[in-house]
Design a protein around this motif. Structure first.
Motif, PDB file in Angstrom:
ATOM      1  N   SER A 133     -14.912 -43.454  -9.244  1.00 35.77           N
ATOM      2  CA  SER A 133     -16.125 -43.900  -8.552  1.00 35.77           C
ATOM      3  C   SER A 133     -17.274 -43.887  -9.547  1.00 35.77           C
ATOM      4  O   SER A 133     -17.228 -43.187 -10.559  1.00 35.77           O
ATOM      5  N   TYR A 134     -18.290 -44.666  -9.234  1.00 33.66           N
ATOM      6  CA  TYR A 134     -19.424 -44.815 -10.132  1.00 33.66           C
ATOM      7  C   TYR A 134     -20.692 -44.764  -9.296  1.00 33.66           C
ATOM      8  O   TYR A 134     -20.762 -45.356  -8.220  1.00 33.66           O
ATOM      9  N   SER A 135     -21.668 -44.032  -9.778  1.00 37.15           N
ATOM     10  CA  SER A 135     -22.941 -43.939  -9.078  1.00 37.15           C
ATOM     11  C   SER A 135     -24.062 -44.035 -10.095  1.00 37.15           C
ATOM     12  O   SER A 135     -23.995 -43.423 -11.163  1.00 37.15           O
ATOM     13  N   ARG A 136     -25.084 -44.805  -9.778  1.00 41.06           N
ATOM     14  CA  ARG A 136     -26.249 -44.924 -10.652  1.00 41.06           C
ATOM     15  C   ARG A 136     -27.418 -44.221  -9.980  1.00 41.06           C
ATOM     16  O   ARG A 136     -27.704 -44.454  -8.810  1.00 41.06           O
ATOM     17  N   ARG A 137     -28.083 -43.358 -10.713  1.00 43.30           N
ATOM     18  CA  ARG A 137     -29.211 -42.603 -10.164  1.00 43.30           C
ATOM     19  C   ARG A 137     -30.393 -42.681 -11.111  1.00 43.30           C
ATOM     20  O   ARG A 137     -30.231 -42.722 -12.314  1.00 43.30           O
ATOM     21  N   GLU A 138     -31.557 -42.659 -10.554  1.00 44.40           N
ATOM     22  CA  GLU A 138     -32.789 -42.611 -11.327  1.00 44.40           C
ATOM     23  C   GLU A 138     -33.246 -41.161 -11.423  1.00 44.40           C
ATOM     24  O   GLU A 138     -32.985 -40.356 -10.540  1.00 44.40           O
ATOM     25  N   GLY A 139     -33.936 -40.826 -12.488  1.00 46.58           N
ATOM     26  CA  GLY A 139     -34.506 -39.487 -12.610  1.00 46.58           C
ATOM     27  C   GLY A 139     -33.652 -38.560 -13.444  1.00 46.58           C
ATOM     28  O   GLY A 139     -32.739 -38.964 -14.157  1.00 46.58           O
ATOM     29  N   LYS A 140     -33.964 -37.285 -13.318  1.00 47.21           N
ATOM     30  CA  LYS A 140     -33.301 -36.250 -14.095  1.00 47.21           C
ATOM     31  C   LYS A 140     -31.843 -36.094 -13.675  1.00 47.21           C
ATOM     32  O   LYS A 140     -31.520 -36.148 -12.487  1.00 47.21           O
ATOM     33  N   LEU A 141     -30.965 -35.874 -14.656  1.00 48.01           N
ATOM     34  CA  LEU A 141     -29.554 -35.648 -14.354  1.00 48.01           C
ATOM     35  C   LEU A 141     -29.381 -34.316 -13.648  1.00 48.01           C
ATOM     36  O   LEU A 141     -30.043 -33.334 -13.978  1.00 48.01           O
ATOM     37  N   PRO A 142     -28.466 -34.257 -12.664  1.00 50.14           N
ATOM     38  CA  PRO A 142     -28.211 -32.976 -12.003  1.00 50.14           C
ATOM     39  C   PRO A 142     -27.454 -32.035 -12.934  1.00 50.14           C
ATOM     40  O   PRO A 142     -26.824 -32.472 -13.883  1.00 50.14           O
ATOM     41  N   ASP A 143     -27.524 -30.741 -12.650  1.00 50.74           N
ATOM     42  CA  ASP A 143     -26.740 -29.776 -13.413  1.00 50.74           C
ATOM     43  C   ASP A 143     -25.262 -30.042 -13.147  1.00 50.74           C
ATOM     44  O   ASP A 143     -24.857 -30.303 -12.027  1.00 50.74           O
ATOM     45  N   ALA A 174     -16.440 -35.194 -13.892  1.00 55.20           N
ATOM     46  CA  ALA A 174     -17.640 -36.025 -13.837  1.00 55.20           C
ATOM     47  C   ALA A 174     -18.201 -36.206 -15.241  1.00 55.20           C
ATOM     48  O   ALA A 174     -18.124 -35.300 -16.071  1.00 55.20           O
ATOM     49  N   PHE A 175     -18.730 -37.379 -15.490  1.00 54.57           N
ATOM     50  CA  PHE A 175     -19.399 -37.681 -16.754  1.00 54.57           C
ATOM     51  C   PHE A 175     -20.786 -38.209 -16.435  1.00 54.57           C
ATOM     52  O   PHE A 175     -20.964 -38.946 -15.470  1.00 54.57           O
TER      53      PHE A 175
END
Length: 86
Positions: free
Chosen positions: A71-81, A12-13
């Motif tokens: 796969s690609y996912s866009r998320r808002e907010g703080k990056l997960p660990d 994962a990146f």
């Protein structure tokens, strides 16, 4: 030969700013051209090993150019660990 493929490896990146998925796919395709073993499959094979009297079963990379999942996912907010299994 795919029936003997035993393992997968997840990677994962995370990027701090928005990234174009098409550019990521193009970059991955160019990278895999230089590292074909990354797009191969782990298999077990009997192989001759220097210094040993008989063939042994070893894990090998089958360079069959079958590609990799993407796969690609866009998320808002703080990056997960990024620690542990995805």
């Amino acid at each position: 030969e795919q029936a003997t493929c035993l393992q997968t490896m997840e990677v994962a990146f995370a990027f701090a700013s928005q990234t174009d998925p098409a550019l990521l796919v193009a970059s991955l395709a160019r990278t895999l051209c230089h590292f074909p073993e990354v797009s191969g499959r782990f298999v077990k094979r009997k192989v001759e090993v220097d210094g040993l009297p008989s063939p042994e079963t070893r894990r090998c990379i089958l360079c069959n150019n079958h590609g990799v999942g993407f796969s690609y996912s866009r998320r808002e907010g703080k990056l997960p660990d990024m620690v542990g299994p995805l």
